[in-house]
Every structure is written in structure tokens, then in C-alpha cells.
Write a protein that holds these residues in place. Structure first.
Motif, mmCIF file in Angstrom:
data_model
loop_
_atom_site.group_PDB
_atom_site.id
_atom_site.type_symbol
_atom_site.label_atom_id
_atom_site.label_comp_id
_atom_site.label_asym_id
_atom_site.label_seq_id
_atom_site.Cartn_x
_atom_site.Cartn_y
_atom_site.Cartn_z
ATOM 1 N N ILE A 166 0.885 -1.172 0.000
ATOM 2 C CA ILE A 166 0.000 0.000 0.000
ATOM 3 C C ILE A 166 0.923 1.222 0.000
ATOM 4 C CG2 ILE A 166 -1.759 1.268 1.290
ATOM 5 C CD1 ILE A 166 -2.426 -1.419 2.681
ATOM 6 N N ASN A 167 0.693 2.130 -0.944
ATOM 7 C CA ASN A 167 1.592 3.277 -1.069
ATOM 8 C C ASN A 167 0.903 4.567 -0.635
ATOM 9 O OD1 ASN A 167 3.557 1.570 -2.397
ATOM 10 N ND2 ASN A 167 2.114 1.595 -4.102
ATOM 11 N N ASN A 168 1.729 5.489 -0.123
ATOM 12 C CA ASN A 168 1.218 6.808 0.296
ATOM 13 C C ASN A 168 -0.032 6.702 1.148
ATOM 14 O OD1 ASN A 168 3.186 8.220 -1.158
ATOM 15 N ND2 ASN A 168 2.042 7.800 -3.036
ATOM 16 N N LEU A 169 0.117 6.058 2.251
ATOM 17 C CA LEU A 169 -1.026 5.865 3.142
ATOM 18 C C LEU A 169 -1.155 7.067 4.081
ATOM 19 C CD1 LEU A 169 -3.248 4.006 4.241
ATOM 20 C CD2 LEU A 169 -1.504 2.912 5.664
ATOM 21 N N LEU A 170 -2.241 7.803 3.885
ATOM 22 C CA LEU A 170 -2.501 8.988 4.702
ATOM 23 C C LEU A 170 -3.530 8.599 5.764
ATOM 24 C CD1 LEU A 170 -1.573 11.978 4.571
ATOM 25 C CD2 LEU A 170 -3.567 12.443 3.139
ATOM 26 N N LEU A 171 -3.136 8.752 7.035
ATOM 27 C CA LEU A 171 -4.022 8.314 8.128
ATOM 28 C C LEU A 171 -4.324 9.463 9.080
ATOM 29 C CD1 LEU A 171 -2.395 4.902 9.139
ATOM 30 C CD2 LEU A 171 -4.550 5.231 7.901
ATOM 31 N N PRO A 172 -5.528 9.466 9.661
ATOM 32 C CA PRO A 172 -5.873 10.522 10.609
ATOM 33 C C PRO A 172 -5.217 10.280 11.972
ATOM 34 C CG PRO A 172 -7.683 8.974 10.397
ATOM 35 C CD PRO A 172 -6.616 8.498 9.457
ATOM 36 N N LEU A 173 -4.845 11.360 12.662
ATOM 37 C CA LEU A 173 -4.319 11.257 14.022
ATOM 38 C C LEU A 173 -5.414 11.698 14.987
ATOM 39 C CD1 LEU A 173 -0.807 12.898 13.476
ATOM 40 C CD2 LEU A 173 -1.304 10.471 13.766
ATOM 41 N N LYS A 174 -5.282 11.268 16.252
ATOM 42 C CA LYS A 174 -6.313 11.613 17.235
ATOM 43 C C LYS A 174 -6.428 13.120 17.446
ATOM 44 C CE LYS A 174 -6.520 7.308 19.758
ATOM 45 N NZ LYS A 174 -5.559 6.492 20.471
ATOM 46 N N ASN A 175 -5.310 13.838 17.280
ATOM 47 C CA ASN A 175 -5.334 15.282 17.535
ATOM 48 C C ASN A 175 -5.848 16.093 16.342
ATOM 49 O OD1 ASN A 175 -3.316 15.252 15.667
ATOM 50 N ND2 ASN A 175 -1.682 15.867 17.050
ATOM 51 N N GLY A 176 -6.362 15.414 15.336
ATOM 52 C CA GLY A 176 -6.907 16.132 14.185
ATOM 53 C C GLY A 176 -5.920 16.253 13.037
ATOM 54 N N GLY A 177 -4.648 15.967 13.296
ATOM 55 C CA GLY A 177 -3.652 16.014 12.225
ATOM 56 C C GLY A 177 -3.680 14.742 11.388
ATOM 57 N N THR A 178 -2.712 14.642 10.502
ATOM 58 C CA THR A 178 -2.611 13.448 9.668
ATOM 59 C C THR A 178 -1.170 12.965 9.664
ATOM 60 O OG1 THR A 178 -2.359 14.975 7.814
ATOM 61 C CG2 THR A 178 -4.501 13.892 8.039
ATOM 62 N N THR A 179 -0.991 11.715 9.333
ATOM 63 C CA THR A 179 0.365 11.208 9.158
ATOM 64 C C THR A 179 0.414 10.452 7.840
ATOM 65 O OG1 THR A 179 2.206 10.137 10.293
ATOM 66 C CG2 THR A 179 0.110 8.976 10.361
ATOM 67 N N GLN A 180 1.561 10.559 7.159
ATOM 68 C CA GLN A 180 1.675 9.914 5.856
ATOM 69 C C GLN A 180 2.752 8.842 5.900
ATOM 70 O OE1 GLN A 180 2.517 12.428 2.442
ATOM 71 N NE2 GLN A 180 1.410 10.952 1.188
ATOM 72 N N ILE A 181 2.370 7.648 5.506
ATOM 73 C CA ILE A 181 3.323 6.537 5.482
ATOM 74 C C ILE A 181 3.635 6.233 4.023
ATOM 75 C CG2 ILE A 181 3.786 4.197 6.269
ATOM 76 C CD1 ILE A 181 1.595 4.546 8.367
ATOM 77 N N ASP A 182 4.927 6.221 3.677
ATOM 78 C CA ASP A 182 5.312 6.068 2.268
ATOM 79 C C ASP A 182 4.851 4.723 1.703
ATOM 80 O OD1 ASP A 182 6.447 8.536 2.317
ATOM 81 O OD2 ASP A 182 8.476 7.820 2.736
ATOM 82 N N HIS A 183 5.185 3.642 2.420
ATOM 83 C CA HIS A 183 4.802 2.314 1.933
ATOM 84 C C HIS A 183 4.521 1.384 3.110
ATOM 85 C CE1 HIS A 183 6.376 3.417 -2.034
ATOM 86 N NE2 HIS A 183 7.378 3.958 -1.363
ATOM 87 N N VAL A 184 3.501 0.579 2.958
ATOM 88 C CA VAL A 184 3.210 -0.473 3.937
ATOM 89 C C VAL A 184 3.160 -1.778 3.157
ATOM 90 C CG1 VAL A 184 1.491 -1.378 5.542
ATOM 91 C CG2 VAL A 184 1.893 1.080 5.426
#
Ligand SMILES: [Zn+2]
Length: 256
Positions: free
Chosen positions: A41-59
Motif C-alpha cells: 500500500i503506497n502513500n497511506l494517509l491516516l488521521p491522528l487523534k489530535n486532528g492532524g494526519t500522518t503519511q506513510i510512504d509504503h506499507v
């Protein structure tokens, strides 16, 4: 499991050329993995609890665990330590600091572990330096400068062969990711970049706001934590002009 896999949108949406070059190389590496065992899975953008987001390059999901990959497209020599906050890149142009990608990726892993309600033992962190660079310090074997030797990438993947995810769990993981991932639209990418910029301005030790301070003897400006003396976190003071230059060189994109 190909039917379920195809339903995941494999967002390959990048907003700058530098990113493109790196991503294509990693896609090439990933294409050699056995598709019966490894699902990327590429460019996985996930929500954070504080309202921000985090981006993971590859899973990479596999029966042998979940590989979480952070890529760095840097040139030159790389110096770092497993526990250091900042690592250093040296090129003929100069010396640059960047946030320890091991810590950065551990943050990605914790986010994913929380989302999937899985223990950390299910995850394998990988840091891939994909630019023309060489790591000059001793680092864990999952930090790989694969432009010099792509074998190291596959050797690491092959070193993890303990069976831990059965078909049922595999499907559940995919479904949860599919339900929670944020779509890779330009708007969402921009929001993510804004959040990363916001983080960059906070104290590296405690995430409090920073204030401008001046060294009495030398007059040199720096940013100090607003909780001083309880926290002694500092950041380099960067004037507008330098900041613009840095944005151009895309440092921000690689922070999260
Ligand atoms: Zn602080």
C-alpha cells in the motif's frame, strides 16, 4: 486474496518531482516481491487523534508481519544514531540536519498499531535511503542505503519469516486500513503539508510553542521552548528568506 486487494485504491499521487523520482525506484523494488505473499500500500494517509494526519510512504502486508517503510531521497553522506533526535546529511553544497527517520517511522508504526489494535511485534520498520547517498555511521540493519545495494532491501524482507498473520487477520487489517485511510486528493495532501509545517514550529522535546530568543554574548537568534527552564528544547532560528529556500529544497515533505 487478489479480489479484496484490488478494491484498495493505490494512490500514487505526488506533488513534486523529487518525490516522483524516489517513489518510482521504490515501486520498482516492490514489484520484485512475491505478490502471493506481499501486498503493498503506497502513500497511506491516516488521521491522528489530535486532528492532524500522518503519511506513510509504503506499507507491505505479509503473513510475516507488516513492514512500514519510510523513504528518504537524500544525496551525499548520511550520519545518524539510533537514538539521536537529529541526523546529518553532508553534500558538496553544505550540511543539513533532519529529524531521525527511525523515530519518525516509529510514530507511523504506533499510529498504525493503534488503528489496527495490534501489538508492536507485528511491525517491522524499514528506512530506505533511495537517493545517491551513503550511510557513514553504524545504524540498525533496517536502515538501508539501497541505491548502493538493493540486495540489502530484499535480505531484510527475507530475514522476517516468522508466520504471524493468518488469512482472516490479513483481511481484517486490509479492511480496517481501507475504511480509515484518507483519500490521496490534492486537497488532503495540502492539508497534510500544513499540519507538518505546524509541527515544525513546535518544541522538538515537548511540542510546546517556541519563542524567539537571543544569545546575550553573540547576538545570535534562536528559538527556545516557551516552557524554559522546565524544558530546554531549541530550534534554529530561520529567517523568511532561508525558510523559502528550504521549502524549495523540499525538506518539509520528508519530515512526516
Ligand atoms: Zn519544550
Amino acid at each position: 486474496m487478489p479480489d479484496l486487494l484490488l478494491s484498495l485504491d493505490d494512490g500514487f499521487l505526488l506533488n513534486n518531482i523529487k518525490g516522483d523520482i524516489g517513489e518510482i525506484t521504490v515501486h520498482h523494488l516492490l514489484s520484485y516481491l512475491n505478490k502471493d505473499c506481499y501486498f503493498c500500500i503506497n502513500n497511506l494517509l491516516l488521521p491522528l487523534k489530535n486532528g492532524g494526519t500522518t503519511q506513510i510512504d509504503h506499507v507491505i502486508l505479509s503473513p510475516y508481519g507488516i513492514f512500514v517503510i519510510e523513504t528518504k531521497n537524500y544525496q551525499g553522506f548520511i550520519f545518524g544514531g539510533e537514538h539521536a533526535n537529529q541526523w546529518t546529511q553532508k553534500t558538496y553544497r553544505g550540511t543539513y540536519q533532519f529529524y531521525n527517520p527511525i523515530k519518525q517511522n516509529n510514530h507511523h508504526i504506533r499510529t498504525l498499531a493503534n488503528l489496527l489494535s495490534l501489538e508492536l511485534r507485528y511491525f517491522h520498520s524499514m528506512i530506505l535511503f533511495i537517493g545517491e547517498c551513503e550511510i557513514k555511521t553504524t545504524l540498525p540493519n533496517y536502515v538501508i542505503d539501497c541505491c548502493l545495494n538493493t540486495d540489502k532491501f530484499f535480505e531484510y524482507i527475507d530475514s522476517k519469516k516468522e508466520f504471524m498473520i493468518n488469512q482472516e487477520l490479513f483481511k481484517k487489517i486490509l479492511q480496517t486500513i481501507s475504511n480509515h485511510r484518507i483519500k490521496n486528493t490534492t486537497e488532503n495532501q495540502n492539508k497534510h503539508q500544513e499540519y507538518v509545517k505546524h509541527l515544525q514550529n513546535l518544541c522538538p522535546k515537548c511540542q510546546s510553542t517556541m519563542v524567539k530568543r537571543i544569545v546575550k554574548n553573540t547576538g545570535k537568534k534562536f528559538l527556545g521552548c516557551s516552557r524554559f527552564p522546565y524544558c530546554r528544547g531549541t530550534r534554529q532560528f530561520i529567517d523568511k528568506e532561508t525558510q523559502n529556500q528550504q521549502e524549495l529544497s523540499n525538506l518539509i515533505k520528508y519530515l512526516l
